[in-house]
Motif scaffolding. Structure first.
Motif, short mmCIF file in Angstrom:
data_model
loop_
_atom_site.label_atom_id
_atom_site.label_comp_id
_atom_site.label_asym_id
_atom_site.label_seq_id
_atom_site.Cartn_x
_atom_site.Cartn_y
_atom_site.Cartn_z
N ASN A 1 0.86 -1.19 0.00
CA ASN A 1 0.00 0.00 0.00
C ASN A 1 0.89 1.23 0.00
O ASN A 1 1.97 1.23 0.62
N LEU A 2 0.45 2.25 -0.68
CA LEU A 2 1.23 3.49 -0.80
C LEU A 2 0.30 4.66 -0.63
O LEU A 2 -0.76 4.73 -1.27
N GLU A 3 0.67 5.58 0.26
CA GLU A 3 -0.14 6.77 0.49
C GLU A 3 0.78 7.95 0.67
O GLU A 3 1.92 7.80 1.10
N PRO A 4 0.31 9.14 0.28
CA PRO A 4 1.17 10.33 0.43
C PRO A 4 1.43 10.62 1.90
O PRO A 4 0.62 10.31 2.77
N ALA A 5 2.55 11.23 2.15
CA ALA A 5 2.94 11.56 3.52
C ALA A 5 2.23 12.82 3.96
O ALA A 5 2.83 13.89 4.09
N GLY A 6 0.89 12.74 4.11
CA GLY A 6 0.11 13.89 4.53
C GLY A 6 -0.33 14.71 3.34
O GLY A 6 0.21 14.63 2.24
#
Length: 521
Positions: free
Chosen positions: A107-112
């Motif tokens: 899973n990959l999500e932006p750092a805020g």
């Protein structure tokens, strides 16, 4: 000593390279089976031809290799980009082939939101610098489109709301281009849909839409990230079909909203902007038709009244024909009497003339004598004209002989020489008079010039603006003065409000070069 060395080598356990690599792999995967790593994407070049993506995560002190398998790439909510700070969830493992460890990302999500917003602002500035958001590029929406193209998900509530709203307001033909509105491939699919609608023929089996609506429901920044894709913005900006952007709720905004020709707060609002209300148009048309009919009836009534008024002012046919009829009757009555009088006159003239053979012979003889006399006169006149022309010819022939021509040429040559001498003498006299007048003017100018006065010991005083000061009362205390003498100019400052003649004359004797300064006192 050699025996001890041999025994020490045989006491250590021996492992193959594969065994060591496998042990390390199991150890790393057991210890770091589920981790979250925060770092900056580096070396990202997009998915490989196999569908996998290989890149690195780094911070200011370390670097770790990362991989996203093909199945995971399709589930990501946004597409990774070079330089983006992200939080990757997955497990650590090793790659025995190169003795490296890496993280397999699930899973990959932006750092805020801050990182995404920074990336969004940077992309916004880049596209704005290219002029893709310029208001002058935007097109006007058609008032009554015949076909509307909608780019959205075919299974969501957005397309149902748009079709329902268009059906209520103004039913027309709607073409739907199904796309994913979330995920990594959503941007590419939306751009392909916009380009596909623009590539349709204006006439054909599937007619090109007159208006496009790009729509999606509300969501977070990550959910709407596909509509911030650079390919989508460029496709919308290059579309020759007007585009309405209806992405998210009224508070949401994406880069496609800036590039579109019109932004709608919601998908339902986009349908309201796209088509007018048919009932309102019918009511307006009925009202305009009634007004037009009333105006036509009033115009016809006014024209009818004007015709009646003009008819009352016009005379009747009997009145118009009365005078011509009377003239015709009078001419008819006079015609009979005039015919009778003319017949009587002709008869009297014919009776007065008696025709006989003797009368005709006498007239023929008179006419023959007149003709013979005229022939004689014409012969005499012809002979005289011929004689005069021969005399003139002989005279002209004598003048055109070589000797008289030579004499005339010599006379002309003498006249030309005389005229040349007279012209040269006249030019010399004219120049001498002009030179004399110029000398007199120079002497007069030298006499009247103030330079001669300055040469006799006088001085010319000017203020700071260059105006001539004629009276001492015009000089203020502390004023800057410029004093011109015959050999130059001196600059001075007045120490009182009145000038003293002797004080002025004293610096004049000391001035030797132009530009020197002095005082009046």
């Amino acid at each position: 000593m050699n025996e001890l060395a041999d025994e020490s080598r045989t006491n250590a356990a021996e492992y193959t390279v594969s065994e060591i690599s496998g042990a390390l792999k199991r150890t790393v995967e057991d210890a770091f089976g589920n981790v979250r790593v925060r770092g900056e994407i580096s070396g990202y070049r997009g998915p490989h031809s196999s569908g996998h993506a290989y890149f690195s995560l780094k911070d200011d002190r370390a670097r770790i290799e990362a991989v996203i398998w093909k199945g995971t790439m399709g589930r990501l909510k946004f597409r990774p980009e070079e330089g983006m700070e992200v939080i990757a969830s997955g497990k650590l493992t090793t790659y025995p082939g190169s003795s490296k460890y890496q993280i397999v990302i699930d899973n990959l999500e932006p750092a805020g939101a801050g990182a995404l917003m920074a990336l969004l602002e940077e992309r916004k500035r880049k596209l704005a610098a290219e002029g893709l958001f310029d208001e002058r590029r935007k097109q006007l929406l058609p008032f009554m489109p015949l076909v509307i193209g909608v780019v959205t998900s075919p299974t969501g509530a957005v397309i149902r709301d748009i079709i329902h709203r268009i059906k209520d307001r103004f039913p027309l033909h709607v073409l739907v281009w199904p796309v994913r509105v979330q995920g990594e491939t959503s941007g590419a699919e939306v751009a392909a849909a916009v380009n596909g609608f623009n590539a349709l023929a204006a006439e054909g089996g599937m007619r090109q839409p007159d208006l496009l609506i790009v729509a999606r429901g509300g969501g977070s920044l990550e959910d709407l990230w596909g509509f911030n894709d650079e390919a989508v913005v460029r496709a919308v900006a290059a579309s020759h079909i007007p585009v309405i952007s209806a992405v998210g709720h009224e508070t949401d905004w994406t880069l496609i909203d800036l590039a579109a020709d019109m932004r709608a707060p919601t998908p339902t609002g986009a349908a309201e902007l796209a088509v007018p209300v048919k009932a309102e148009l019918e009511a307006t048309l009925a009202a305009l038709s009634a007004r037009l009919q009333g105006a036509v009836l009033r115009l016809i009534d006014r024209r009818r009244q004007a015709v009646r008024a003009a008819a009352r002012a016009l005379p009747t046919p009997d009145q118009l024909l009365a005078l011509p009829r009377r003239r015709f009757d009078e001419a008819t009555s006079r015609l009979g009497r005039a015919l009778t009088v003319s017949t009587e006159r002709k008869r009297a003239r014919l009776a007065a003339v008696r025709l006989s053979p003797a009368t005709l012979s006498r007239r023929i003889g008179e006419t023959r004598r007149h003709l013979d006399r005229d022939m004689l006169r014409a012969d005499v006149a012809l002979r005289g004209v011929v004689r005069e022309q021969r005399i003139r010819f002989d005279r002209t022939q004598g003048r055109l002989s070589p000797e008289p021509l030579a004499r005339r040429q010599e006379g002309f040559r003498l006249q030309i020489s005389a005229l040349e001498r007279r012209g040269t003498h006249a030019v010399g006299l004219r120049l001498e008079r002009a030179r004399s007048k110029l000398s007199q003017a120079e002497r007069l100018m030298a006499t009247l010039s103030h330079k001669a006065v300055l040469a006799r010991g006088f001085a010319l005083v000017r203020d700071a603006e260059g105006d001539v000061i004629k009276r001492a009362a015009d000089v203020a205390s502390g004023a800057a003065l410029s004093i011109e003498f015959a050999d130059g100019t001196a600059h001075a400052v007045a120490t009182s409000g009145e000038a003293k003649p002797k004080a002025v004359a004293k610096p004049a004797a000391k001035v030797k070069e132009p530009g020197s300064q002095g005082s009046l006192f």
